[in-house]
Design a protein around this motif. Structure first.
Motif, PDB file in Angstrom:
ATOM      1  N   LYS B   4      58.651  62.648  31.189  1.00 12.65           N
ATOM      2  CA  LYS B   4      60.009  62.776  31.866  1.00 12.65           C
ATOM      3  C   LYS B   4      60.894  61.765  31.919  1.00 12.65           C
ATOM      4  O   LYS B   4      62.043  61.779  31.584  1.00 12.65           O
ATOM      5  CB  LYS B   4      59.518  63.523  33.016  1.00 12.65           C
ATOM      6  CG  LYS B   4      60.650  64.389  33.743  1.00 12.65           C
ATOM      7  CD  LYS B   4      60.584  64.907  35.347  1.00 12.65           C
ATOM      8  CE  LYS B   4      61.515  65.638  35.853  1.00 12.65           C
ATOM      9  NZ  LYS B   4      61.216  66.201  37.096  1.00 12.65           N
ATOM     10  N   ARG B   8      64.809  61.235  30.294  1.00  7.93           N
ATOM     11  CA  ARG B   8      65.730  60.823  31.242  1.00  7.93           C
ATOM     12  C   ARG B   8      66.469  59.667  30.300  1.00  7.93           C
ATOM     13  O   ARG B   8      67.820  59.681  30.672  1.00  7.93           O
ATOM     14  CB  ARG B   8      65.219  60.294  32.585  1.00  7.93           C
ATOM     15  CG  ARG B   8      66.471  60.330  33.695  1.00  7.93           C
ATOM     16  CD  ARG B   8      66.023  59.781  35.101  1.00  7.93           C
ATOM     17  NE  ARG B   8      64.707  60.429  35.694  1.00  7.93           N
ATOM     18  CZ  ARG B   8      64.957  61.754  36.087  1.00  7.93           C
ATOM     19  NH1 ARG B   8      66.339  62.213  36.473  1.00  7.93           N
ATOM     20  NH2 ARG B   8      63.978  62.081  36.733  1.00  7.93           N
ATOM     21  N   PRO B  37      62.465  70.857  33.103  1.00  9.25           N
ATOM     22  CA  PRO B  37      62.573  70.966  34.579  1.00  9.25           C
ATOM     23  C   PRO B  37      63.922  71.807  34.750  1.00  9.25           C
ATOM     24  O   PRO B  37      64.973  71.633  34.125  1.00  9.25           O
ATOM     25  CB  PRO B  37      62.890  69.324  34.895  1.00  9.25           C
ATOM     26  CG  PRO B  37      62.288  68.744  33.895  1.00  9.25           C
ATOM     27  CD  PRO B  37      62.167  69.663  32.680  1.00  9.25           C
ATOM     28  N   GLY B  38      64.120  72.122  36.104  1.00 10.34           N
ATOM     29  CA  GLY B  38      65.229  72.990  36.298  1.00 10.34           C
ATOM     30  C   GLY B  38      66.509  72.271  36.559  1.00 10.34           C
ATOM     31  O   GLY B  38      67.770  72.712  36.099  1.00 10.34           O
ATOM     32  N   GLU B  39      66.350  70.810  36.878  1.00  9.88           N
ATOM     33  CA  GLU B  39      67.713  70.124  37.043  1.00  9.88           C
ATOM     34  C   GLU B  39      68.372  69.977  35.426  1.00  9.88           C
ATOM     35  O   GLU B  39      69.728  69.779  35.449  1.00  9.88           O
ATOM     36  CB  GLU B  39      67.508  68.740  37.462  1.00  9.88           C
ATOM     37  CG  GLU B  39      66.294  67.906  36.732  1.00  9.88           C
ATOM     38  CD  GLU B  39      65.980  66.842  37.337  1.00  9.88           C
ATOM     39  OE1 GLU B  39      66.987  65.890  37.677  1.00  9.88           O
ATOM     40  OE2 GLU B  39      64.962  66.198  37.586  1.00  9.88           O
ATOM     41  N   TRP B  40      67.455  70.095  34.348  1.00 10.64           N
ATOM     42  CA  TRP B  40      68.191  69.813  33.177  1.00 10.64           C
ATOM     43  C   TRP B  40      68.064  71.365  32.273  1.00 10.64           C
ATOM     44  O   TRP B  40      68.713  71.251  31.112  1.00 10.64           O
ATOM     45  CB  TRP B  40      67.087  68.999  32.144  1.00 10.64           C
ATOM     46  CG  TRP B  40      66.858  67.598  32.822  1.00 10.64           C
ATOM     47  CD1 TRP B  40      67.833  66.907  33.515  1.00 10.64           C
ATOM     48  CD2 TRP B  40      65.771  66.692  32.441  1.00 10.64           C
ATOM     49  NE1 TRP B  40      67.536  65.703  33.538  1.00 10.64           N
ATOM     50  CE2 TRP B  40      66.297  65.427  33.035  1.00 10.64           C
ATOM     51  CE3 TRP B  40      64.516  66.844  31.780  1.00 10.64           C
ATOM     52  CZ2 TRP B  40      65.465  64.328  32.981  1.00 10.64           C
ATOM     53  CZ3 TRP B  40      63.810  65.694  31.942  1.00 10.64           C
ATOM     54  CH2 TRP B  40      64.242  64.513  32.402  1.00 10.64           C
ATOM     55  N   LYS B  42      70.414  73.317  32.235  1.00 12.03           N
ATOM     56  CA  LYS B  42      71.983  73.497  32.133  1.00 12.03           C
ATOM     57  C   LYS B  42      72.215  72.912  30.453  1.00 12.03           C
ATOM     58  O   LYS B  42      72.962  73.176  30.058  1.00 12.03           O
ATOM     59  CB  LYS B  42      72.840  72.942  33.040  1.00 12.03           C
ATOM     60  CG  LYS B  42      72.674  71.446  33.266  1.00 12.03           C
ATOM     61  CD  LYS B  42      73.413  70.793  34.554  1.00 12.03           C
ATOM     62  CE  LYS B  42      73.305  69.541  34.997  1.00 12.03           C
ATOM     63  NZ  LYS B  42      73.867  68.855  35.987  1.00 12.03           N
ATOM     64  N   TYR B  43      71.385  71.863  30.161  1.00 14.06           N
ATOM     65  CA  TYR B  43      71.517  71.439  28.702  1.00 14.06           C
ATOM     66  C   TYR B  43      70.879  72.003  27.647  1.00 14.06           C
ATOM     67  O   TYR B  43      71.100  71.560  26.603  1.00 14.06           O
ATOM     68  CB  TYR B  43      70.904  69.901  28.841  1.00 14.06           C
ATOM     69  CG  TYR B  43      71.491  68.871  29.873  1.00 14.06           C
ATOM     70  CD1 TYR B  43      70.597  67.975  30.839  1.00 14.06           C
ATOM     71  CD2 TYR B  43      72.896  68.783  30.151  1.00 14.06           C
ATOM     72  CE1 TYR B  43      71.292  67.185  31.810  1.00 14.06           C
ATOM     73  CE2 TYR B  43      73.535  68.025  31.225  1.00 14.06           C
ATOM     74  CZ  TYR B  43      72.654  67.308  31.944  1.00 14.06           C
ATOM     75  OH  TYR B  43      73.050  66.676  33.116  1.00 14.06           O
TER      76      TYR B  43
END
Lengths: 168, 159
Positions: B4, B8, B37-40, B42-43
């Motif tokens: 991860k 990043r 992961p949830g935060e990514w 959108k990519y």
């Protein structure tokens, strides 16, 4: 107007076509044949002969005024009849020519035809041949038949002279 | 975790346009998977689209020779064939022109047969003699062939 122009151009075209001599018309058909021998003597060469014929007044007179002489003859004896027929037909078809004389002998037939223009003989064609012989002589220019006939007389005299010298 | 962390770092580099092709491939592979992961999340569409674009470009490169127009594909061969055809045409044309000129010369008497006037005179004499003798003979209308033959004209051309 358009019809007049068309007639004018056609007449020029056909007169241009008929302007070539009989030898040229004959060679149009048989020019590629290797069994034919063609001899051309042009105006320039005829003019150069004037000096050479100074001692022979009759010959000089006969050549004077001529523009060209062409002789077409067959090298191959087997083709004589074929060429004779072609040349004969060409002469018969050409309305500008009239027959002057025909002579028939055992070894060959001879035909002389002339083309006149304003009372003057402009072209003389002699066609001689039989089964195994062919020759076409085409003379163009101002031709004086009287002079040519006179030259024949000179030949006869020369012949007789030779004959008498042999007898002596 | 390190994976991860790597992703990043790669993302950081990607936004700064510093990634190599191999590194971009890693990102494409990561975002085409399920474990994002949830935060990514959108990519994910972005990298999926990017991956699709690259695939299409690769396909085009792979199959383009078969889609090019015939003329472009065989252009080198066409050039060679055209050159050979041009040389042949010029050669045949020159030869035909020469033969035609030769024939025209023969038909229209553009060139003298003799260059020496003496030779030309000899031939001219033969011709005049032949014509004259025929004219003379017929004029006199000498019927007997013996008389005619006794005054023979010098040898004429068709023997």
């Amino acid at each position: 107007m358009n019809r007049l122009l068309l007639t004018f151009f056609i007449s020029i075209f056909t007169s241009a076509l008929s302007a070539q001599d009989i030898a040229a018309s004959f060679l149009d058909k048989h020019g590629k044949d290797e069994s034919l021998e063609v001899i051309t003597i042009g105006k320039k060469m005829l003019e150069m002969m004037t000096e050479l014929t100074a001692k022979d007044a009759e010959l000089q007179e006969a050549i004077k005024g001529l523009e060209s002489i062409r002789v077409v003859s067959a090298k191959d004896k087997n083709c004589g009849e074929k060429y004779y027929k072609t040349a004969y037909q060409l002469l018969q078809k050409n309305k500008d020519f009239e027959e002057l004389l025909t002579a028939r002998k055992a070894e060959e037939d001879t035909l002389i035809m002339i083309r006149e223009n304003r009372g003057k003989v402009k072209e003389l064609v002699l066609l001689a041949g039989k089964k195994e012989k062919f020759s076409l002589i085409c003379i163009v220019g101002n031709i004086d038949l009287k002079t040519l006939t006179k030259y024949a007389g000179k030949l006869k005299i020369d012949g007789l002279d030779k004959l008498s010298s042999i007898e002596e | 975790m390190s994976n991860k962390e790597d992703i990043r770092n790669l993302l950081e580099k990607y936004w700064n346009c510093e990634t190599s092709q191999e590194e971009e491939q890693i990102l494409f592979s990561f975002f085409s998977g399920e474990d994002i992961p949830g935060e990514w999340m959108k990519y994910k569409p972005l990298f999926s689209w990017k991956k699709r674009c690259l695939q299409e470009r690769a396909d085009k490169k792979l199959f383009s020779p078969f889609q090019k127009p015939f003329a472009i594909r065989f252009y080198p061969m066409i050039k060679v064939a055209a050159s050979i055809l041009l040389v042949l045409t010029v050669g045949v044309g020159a030869y035909t022109h020469y033969q035609q000129e030769k024939l025209m010369d023969r038909i229209f008497s553009e060139s003298e047969t003799y260059s020496d006037p003496e030779d030309a005179l000899r031939e001219t004499t033969k011709v005049i003699t032949k014509v004259s003798s025929v004219l003379g003979t017929e004029k006199e209308k000498i019927a007997p062939e013996e008389k005619t033959d006794s005054v023979k004209a010098p040898g004429i051309m068709t023997e």
